[in-house]
Design an enzyme around this catalytic site. Structure first.
Site, PDB file in Angstrom:
ATOM      1  CB  CYS A 131      29.952  -8.721  17.794  1.00 21.62           C
ATOM      2  SG  CYS A 131      30.680 -10.333  17.441  1.00 21.62           S
ATOM      3  CD  GLU A 181      25.188 -13.211  19.096  1.00 19.50           C
ATOM      4  OE1 GLU A 181      26.011 -13.635  19.937  1.00 19.50           O
ATOM      5  OE2 GLU A 181      24.952 -12.012  18.917  1.00 19.50           O
ATOM      6  CB  CYS A 212      28.135 -12.951  15.745  1.00 24.64           C
ATOM      7  SG  CYS A 212      28.813 -13.610  17.269  1.00 24.64           S
TER       8      CYS A 212
HETATM    9  N1  THU Z   1      28.815 -10.930  23.117  1.00 21.92           N
HETATM   10  C1  THU Z   1      28.001 -11.914  22.627  1.00 21.92           C
HETATM   11  O1  THU Z   1      27.827 -12.977  23.237  1.00 21.92           O
HETATM   12  N2  THU Z   1      27.396 -11.689  21.420  1.00 21.92           N
HETATM   13  C2  THU Z   1      27.587 -10.568  20.658  1.00 21.92           C
HETATM   14  O2  THU Z   1      27.190 -10.537  19.503  1.00 21.92           O
HETATM   15  C3  THU Z   1      28.245  -9.403  21.243  1.00 21.92           C
HETATM   16  C4  THU Z   1      29.085  -9.676  22.428  1.00 21.92           C
HETATM   17  C5  THU Z   1      29.475 -11.168  24.406  1.00 21.92           C
HETATM   18  C6  THU Z   1      30.974 -11.273  24.317  1.00 21.92           C
HETATM   19  C7  THU Z   1      31.383 -10.846  25.714  1.00 21.92           C
HETATM   20  O3  THU Z   1      31.391 -11.989  26.550  1.00 21.92           O
HETATM   21  C8  THU Z   1      30.287  -9.913  26.164  1.00 21.92           C
HETATM   22  O4  THU Z   1      29.203 -10.089  25.274  1.00 21.92           O
HETATM   23  C9  THU Z   1      30.674  -8.446  26.171  1.00 21.92           C
HETATM   24  O5  THU Z   1      31.200  -8.052  24.968  1.00 21.92           O
END
Ligand code: THU
Length: 133
Positions: free
Chosen positions: A90, A55, A93
């Site tokens: 997360c 994101e 983000c």
């Molecule tokens: N991740 C994302 O790309 N977006 C999120 O909002 C949550 C987590 C990714 C980070 C990491 O590479 C993987 O997911 C596991 O946490």
């Protein structure tokens, strides 16, 4: 650009994921008010902390192109690239979304190839700390 098309672009962006440490492939597709779309994927790092989420990469790509007005983002993710339910943004983000997006900005959470949930940003992060503060 329909919501379904934006979700398809997020699913496609999962293929660009660099995630040798978690094996979670995540893709995002951000729709700008001018109709352009920026995609992002998660890019991990051996030192873990520098990892960027899909994101944030999509949003930062748009900002670096001087796009500042967004209507929605689609997010898809799953272990080994298999979508098995929603992959919500997360906290980091969410804070980046708070910086650049309006409260009615929509997040499309891909559930499967053909299904998604829609949630508004002010539901995802109520009482957010934003430039308004
Ligand atoms: N991740 C994302 O790309 N977006 C999120 O909002 C949550 C987590 C990714 C980070 C990491 O590479 C993987 O997911 C596991 O946490």
């Amino acid at each position: 650009m329909t919501k379904t098309d934006l979700c398809k672009m997020a699913i496609e962006a999962m293929n660009s994921s660099y995630s040798p440490y978690s094996s979670y492939k995540v893709g995002a597709a951000l729709l700008c008010d001018d109709g352009s779309v920026y995609t992002g994927c998660n890019i991990e790092n051996a030192s873990f902390t520098p990892t960027i989420c899909a994101e944030r990469l999509a949003i930062f790509k748009a900002i670096s192109d001087r796009k500042y007005n967004f209507s929605m983002i689609a997010v898809a993710g799953g272990k080994d690239g298999k979508i098995n339910g929603i992959f919500p943004p997360c906290g980091v983000c969410r804070q980046v979304i708070a910086e650049f997006c309006k409260p009615d900005f929509e997040i499309l959470l891909v559930k499967s190839k053909n299904e998604f949930d829609t949630i508004k940003f002010n539901e995802l992060l109520p009482y957010s700390f934003s430039p308004n503060n």
